[in-house]
Structures are given as C-alpha cells and as structure tokens.
Design a protein around this motif. Structure first.
Motif, PDB file in Angstrom:
ATOM      1  N   UNK A 129       0.770  -1.191  -0.358  1.00  0.00           N
ATOM      2  CA  UNK A 129       0.013  -0.102  -0.035  1.00  0.00           C
ATOM      3  C   UNK A 129       0.879   1.348  -0.179  1.00  0.00           C
ATOM      4  N   UNK A 130       1.906   1.157   0.643  1.00  0.00           N
ATOM      5  CA  UNK A 130       2.809   2.324   0.954  1.00  0.00           C
ATOM      6  C   UNK A 130       3.437   2.400  -0.603  1.00  0.00           C
ATOM      7  N   UNK A 131       3.756   1.498  -1.331  1.00  0.00           N
ATOM      8  CA  UNK A 131       4.578   1.799  -2.550  1.00  0.00           C
ATOM      9  C   UNK A 131       3.469   2.297  -3.580  1.00  0.00           C
ATOM     10  N   UNK A 132       2.305   1.643  -3.416  1.00  0.00           N
ATOM     11  CA  UNK A 132       1.156   2.354  -4.427  1.00  0.00           C
ATOM     12  C   UNK A 132       0.995   3.955  -4.109  1.00  0.00           C
ATOM     13  N   UNK A 133       0.899   4.157  -2.664  1.00  0.00           N
ATOM     14  CA  UNK A 133       0.316   5.756  -2.461  1.00  0.00           C
ATOM     15  C   UNK A 133       1.775   6.710  -2.643  1.00  0.00           C
ATOM     16  N   UNK A 134       2.885   6.068  -2.582  1.00  0.00           N
ATOM     17  CA  UNK A 134       4.220   7.058  -3.094  1.00  0.00           C
ATOM     18  C   UNK A 134       4.158   6.971  -4.572  1.00  0.00           C
ATOM     19  N   UNK A 135       3.704   5.990  -5.348  1.00  0.00           N
ATOM     20  CA  UNK A 135       3.575   6.260  -6.761  1.00  0.00           C
ATOM     21  C   UNK A 135       2.426   7.460  -7.258  1.00  0.00           C
ATOM     22  N   UNK A 142      -8.577   4.829  -2.780  1.00  0.00           N
ATOM     23  CA  UNK A 142      -8.559   3.342  -2.464  1.00  0.00           C
ATOM     24  C   UNK A 142      -7.217   2.808  -1.934  1.00  0.00           C
ATOM     25  N   UNK A 143      -6.054   3.512  -2.493  1.00  0.00           N
ATOM     26  CA  UNK A 143      -4.812   3.195  -1.878  1.00  0.00           C
ATOM     27  C   UNK A 143      -4.692   3.468  -0.502  1.00  0.00           C
ATOM     28  N   UNK A 144      -5.308   4.902  -0.149  1.00  0.00           N
ATOM     29  CA  UNK A 144      -5.400   5.139   1.011  1.00  0.00           C
ATOM     30  C   UNK A 144      -6.100   4.397   2.061  1.00  0.00           C
ATOM     31  N   UNK A 145      -7.108   3.906   1.701  1.00  0.00           N
ATOM     32  CA  UNK A 145      -7.778   3.066   2.529  1.00  0.00           C
ATOM     33  C   UNK A 145      -7.214   1.510   2.562  1.00  0.00           C
ATOM     34  N   UNK A 146      -6.540   1.258   1.599  1.00  0.00           N
ATOM     35  CA  UNK A 146      -5.842  -0.139   1.595  1.00  0.00           C
ATOM     36  C   UNK A 146      -4.413   0.258   2.787  1.00  0.00           C
ATOM     37  N   UNK A 165      -9.643   8.347   7.499  1.00  0.00           N
ATOM     38  CA  UNK A 165     -10.226   9.411   7.329  1.00  0.00           C
ATOM     39  C   UNK A 165      -9.913  10.243   5.942  1.00  0.00           C
ATOM     40  N   UNK A 166      -8.526  10.086   5.713  1.00  0.00           N
ATOM     41  CA  UNK A 166      -8.014  10.985   4.354  1.00  0.00           C
ATOM     42  C   UNK A 166      -8.545  10.230   3.107  1.00  0.00           C
ATOM     43  N   UNK A 167      -8.808   8.817   3.274  1.00  0.00           N
ATOM     44  CA  UNK A 167      -9.545   8.223   2.024  1.00  0.00           C
ATOM     45  C   UNK A 167     -10.917   8.922   1.929  1.00  0.00           C
TER      46      UNK A 167
END
Length: 199
Positions: A129-135, A142-146, A165-167
C-alpha cells in the motif's frame, strides 16, 4: 477450425456458444494456452468460476510467464475460498510486471483483509500500500484505504484511523467533482436543447 466461429461469437457476446467452440478446439489439442485463456474468460463471464479457474490454471502451467492469467487467478480464487493461492498468483504477477500498481493494490487489500488468516500479512500489505501511495502521491482514495486496512491489521489503529479519514475525504472530493461535472454537462445539454427564442 473452431477458433474462428468462437472468436466471432465472443464479439456477438454469445458466451456459451463461443465456449462450446473453444472446447471443441481443445478436443484436438489441449496444449493451447490461448484457447484455455479465452475459455477461462468466457466461463468467468458466465459465472462459472470453478471452470474459469481450471482453465486459467492450465494457462499458468503451459505458460508460467503469462501475467494476465496470474492476475485473473488472484481475482477469482478468493471466490472459491482459495485465498492463499490467490495471494501467490498476485505475487507472481508482481514479479512478472513490477510496475503494475493495480495488482499491488489488489494484493494489499487481500493481505490486509482476507478472511483466511493464512493469507493475511499486515507487513506485506503495508509495504504494498505504501508503494502504491508513493507512486500516486497519496491522491488515490482506494490506496489510502488499503493503507488504513494494513495499519489496522498490524494493530496500529491510530494510523489506521488517520489514513481512513483521509481516504473518505478524498473519495468525497472525487464524488463532489464528479457531481459538479455531471451537473455542468446537464446544464450544457439544457442550453443546447432549448428552443430558439427562449431564455
């Protein structure tokens, strides 16, 4: 050849007839990964998940480097309760195409939320999830929720609440933007459809 009518029937969305044609083609030669792949997709369309998985598994056996077959197995196997095997196929898909963020995200969800404890892995879910959010620069709800789900799985509930909350806020922003765009299109259509001479 049974392949040509099968492909034509796919275009016409005659799923069962197309499946029958591809099955007939396999009766002459079972070692055709492309035919198995088409059949798997047809059976998935028909809601016959067990048959779809059977053919996708054959594809991955005949052509272990076929990325799409591993992704589809990752998506379908949880429907049969085979969550550990689904995770394994997602991992293989990532090895084959490391830059595909959607598969990383799907695996993050599976590792964080699977009903099968053996398939869950909070640390791996968080990494993905961190990898997706960084990209995606932390702009994909959905990435924030993951990421929130991964934190929850590892017992870090304050961080889980923060990211969830941010998601939610980001999803609401996207929803509002979509509603505004739809409203604008509707208003534009009303203007275009107004009879001449009317305000």
């Amino acid at each position: 050849s049974y392949l040509t009518p099968g492909k034509s029937r796919i275009q016409l969305q005659h799923w069962q007839s197309a499946a029958n044609d591809f099955e007939a083609a396999l009766s002459f030669d079972t070692n055709q990964p492309g035919v198995h792949y088409n059949l798997a997709g047809l059976y998935a369309q028909l809601g016959e998940t067990t048959k779809a998985v059977e053919h996708y598994r054959t594809v991955s056996r005949l052509n272990p480097d076929m990325y799409e077959a591993h992704v589809r197995l990752g998506q379908l196997l949880p429907q049969l309760g085979e969550n550990v095997q689904a995770a394994q196929h997602y991992e293989q898909a990532i090895r084959l195409q490391p830059n595909q963020l959607d598969v990383r995200l799907q695996l993050a969800w599976l590792r964080a939320t699977s009903v099968d404890e053996a398939a869950r892995n909070g640390r791996r879910a968080m990494q993905l999830a961190q990898q997706v959010n960084e990209r995606t620069q932390y702009r994909h709800h959905s990435a924030l929720a993951a990421l929130a789900a991964a934190y929850a799985e590892t017992g870090q509930f304050e961080n889980a609440i923060k990211w969830q909350t941010q998601a939610v806020e980001l999803a609401q922003d996207h929803q509002k933007a979509g509603m505004t765009a739809r409203r604008r299109r509707t208003n534009d259509s009303r203007v275009l459809d107004s009879p001449k001479g009317q305000d």
